[in-house]
Design a protein around this motif. Structure first.
Motif, PDB file in Angstrom:
ATOM      1  N   PHE A   1      43.084  33.158  11.456  1.00 16.42           N
ATOM      2  CA  PHE A   1      42.280  33.127  12.668  1.00 16.42           C
ATOM      3  C   PHE A   1      41.862  34.555  12.999  1.00 16.42           C
ATOM      4  CE2 PHE A   1      44.950  29.355  12.848  1.00 16.42           C
ATOM      5  CZ  PHE A   1      44.010  28.369  13.092  1.00 16.42           C
TER       6      PHE A   1
ATOM      7  N   ARG B   1      47.284  32.497  14.733  1.00 17.62           N
ATOM      8  CA  ARG B   1      47.167  31.340  15.615  1.00 17.62           C
ATOM      9  C   ARG B   1      45.787  31.332  16.256  1.00 17.62           C
ATOM     10  NH1 ARG B   1      51.787  31.373  19.781  1.00 17.62           N
ATOM     11  NH2 ARG B   1      50.809  29.380  20.225  1.00 17.62           N
ATOM     12  N   TYR B   2      45.337  30.151  16.605  1.00 16.31           N
ATOM     13  CA  TYR B   2      44.073  29.984  17.319  1.00 16.31           C
ATOM     14  C   TYR B   2      44.162  30.709  18.657  1.00 16.31           C
ATOM     15  CZ  TYR B   2      40.145  27.532  19.505  1.00 16.31           C
ATOM     16  OH  TYR B   2      38.963  27.223  20.128  1.00 16.31           O
ATOM     17  N   SER B   3      43.086  31.435  19.008  1.00 17.83           N
ATOM     18  CA  SER B   3      43.106  32.207  20.254  1.00 17.83           C
ATOM     19  C   SER B   3      41.730  32.140  20.925  1.00 17.83           C
ATOM     20  CB  SER B   3      43.461  33.668  19.973  1.00 17.83           C
ATOM     21  OG  SER B   3      42.377  34.311  19.308  1.00 17.83           O
TER      22      SER B   3
ATOM     23  N   ASP C   1      38.825  33.039  18.733  1.00 15.78           N
ATOM     24  CA  ASP C   1      38.286  31.954  17.910  1.00 15.78           C
ATOM     25  C   ASP C   1      37.389  31.037  18.739  1.00 15.78           C
ATOM     26  OD1 ASP C   1      39.784  32.300  15.253  1.00 15.78           O
ATOM     27  OD2 ASP C   1      41.401  32.322  16.740  1.00 15.78           O
ATOM     28  N   ALA C   2      37.811  30.743  19.961  1.00 12.57           N
ATOM     29  CA  ALA C   2      37.009  29.878  20.834  1.00 12.57           C
ATOM     30  C   ALA C   2      35.643  30.521  21.105  1.00 12.57           C
ATOM     31  CB  ALA C   2      37.749  29.610  22.137  1.00 12.57           C
TER      32      ALA C   2
ATOM     33  N   THR D   1      33.526  30.630  17.921  1.00 15.26           N
ATOM     34  CA  THR D   1      33.094  29.286  17.530  1.00 15.26           C
ATOM     35  C   THR D   1      31.787  28.936  18.233  1.00 15.26           C
ATOM     36  OG1 THR D   1      35.346  28.541  17.081  1.00 15.26           O
ATOM     37  CG2 THR D   1      33.709  26.838  17.497  1.00 15.26           C
TER      38      THR D   1
ATOM     39  N   TRP E   1      36.522  29.396   7.813  1.00 21.30           N
ATOM     40  CA  TRP E   1      36.987  29.445   9.200  1.00 21.30           C
ATOM     41  C   TRP E   1      36.169  28.489  10.070  1.00 21.30           C
ATOM     42  CZ3 TRP E   1      33.969  31.073  13.340  1.00 21.30           C
ATOM     43  CH2 TRP E   1      34.633  31.188  14.557  1.00 21.30           C
TER      44      TRP E   1
ATOM     45  N   ARG F   1      37.065  24.949   9.559  1.00 23.16           N
ATOM     46  CA  ARG F   1      38.330  24.627  10.256  1.00 23.16           C
ATOM     47  C   ARG F   1      38.103  24.462  11.750  1.00 23.16           C
ATOM     48  NH1 ARG F   1      40.506  28.979   7.716  1.00 23.16           N
ATOM     49  NH2 ARG F   1      41.052  29.908   9.716  1.00 23.16           N
ATOM     50  N   MET F   2      37.254  25.308  12.329  1.00 20.55           N
ATOM     51  CA  MET F   2      36.984  25.202  13.765  1.00 20.55           C
ATOM     52  C   MET F   2      36.295  23.865  14.077  1.00 20.55           C
ATOM     53  SD  MET F   2      38.274  27.944  14.979  1.00 20.55           S
ATOM     54  CE  MET F   2      39.424  27.838  13.599  1.00 20.55           C
TER      55      MET F   2
ATOM     56  N   ARG G   1      38.634  20.878  14.304  1.00 19.94           N
ATOM     57  CA  ARG G   1      39.581  20.809  15.426  1.00 19.94           C
ATOM     58  C   ARG G   1      39.190  19.670  16.379  1.00 19.94           C
ATOM     59  NH1 ARG G   1      42.913  24.851  16.553  1.00 19.94           N
ATOM     60  NH2 ARG G   1      42.715  24.506  18.797  1.00 19.94           N
TER      61      ARG G   1
END
Length: 135
Positions: A40, A45-47, A50-51, A54, A80, A83-84, A87
């Motif tokens: 990420f 970890r997603y943070s 990333d949000a 995205t 990446w 993967r996003m 989710r």
């Protein structure tokens, strides 16, 4: 309003659009580099990073610029982003790379239907008036 007017001028300036495209691709290069050492953006970890990214990459995708990272051009960004998109939070969000009938139907009903009704009534009234005059 001034911002929108400025944006409209900018989007008509081919040189400025090219400069902005190059800047966006430079940022994608930085994103590619950031993903070299971690799954990420900020850690393993997603943070929030990333949000936020995205949303940006989704917007580029909606503009048809996915070729900037697809087909191995920026493989870590491509992986990446995939993967996003996988989710549950992405799938549940109203992301405009696909049509959401449940979201669009009320908007269409509220915004377009009244206008279409008025247009249809005007058409019918005009048609009846023409028919009346011609008969």
């Amino acid at each position: 309003i001034a911002d929108v007017a400025g944006w409209n001028v900018t989007m008509r300036d081919r040189a400025e659009v090219e400069r902005l495209d190059q800047r966006a691709q430079s940022l994608l290069d930085e994103l590619e580099e950031a993903l070299a050492s971690t799954e990420f953006l900020a850690s393993d970890r997603y943070s929030l990073a990333d949000a936020a990214w995205t949303v940006i990459v989704s917007r580029l995708h909606m503009q048809g610029r996915q070729h900037w990272w697809a087909n191995g051009r920026r493989p870590r960004v491509e992986t990446w982003y995939s993967r996003m998109r996988d989710r549950p939070s992405y799938r549940d969000a109203t992301i405009w790379d696909r049509l959401h009938f449940g979201v669009m139907a009320p908007i269409i009903a509220r915004v377009l239907l009244p206008r279409l009704t008025v247009a249809l009534l005007a058409f019918v009234a005009t048609s009846v008036a023409i028919w009346w005059v011609l008969t």
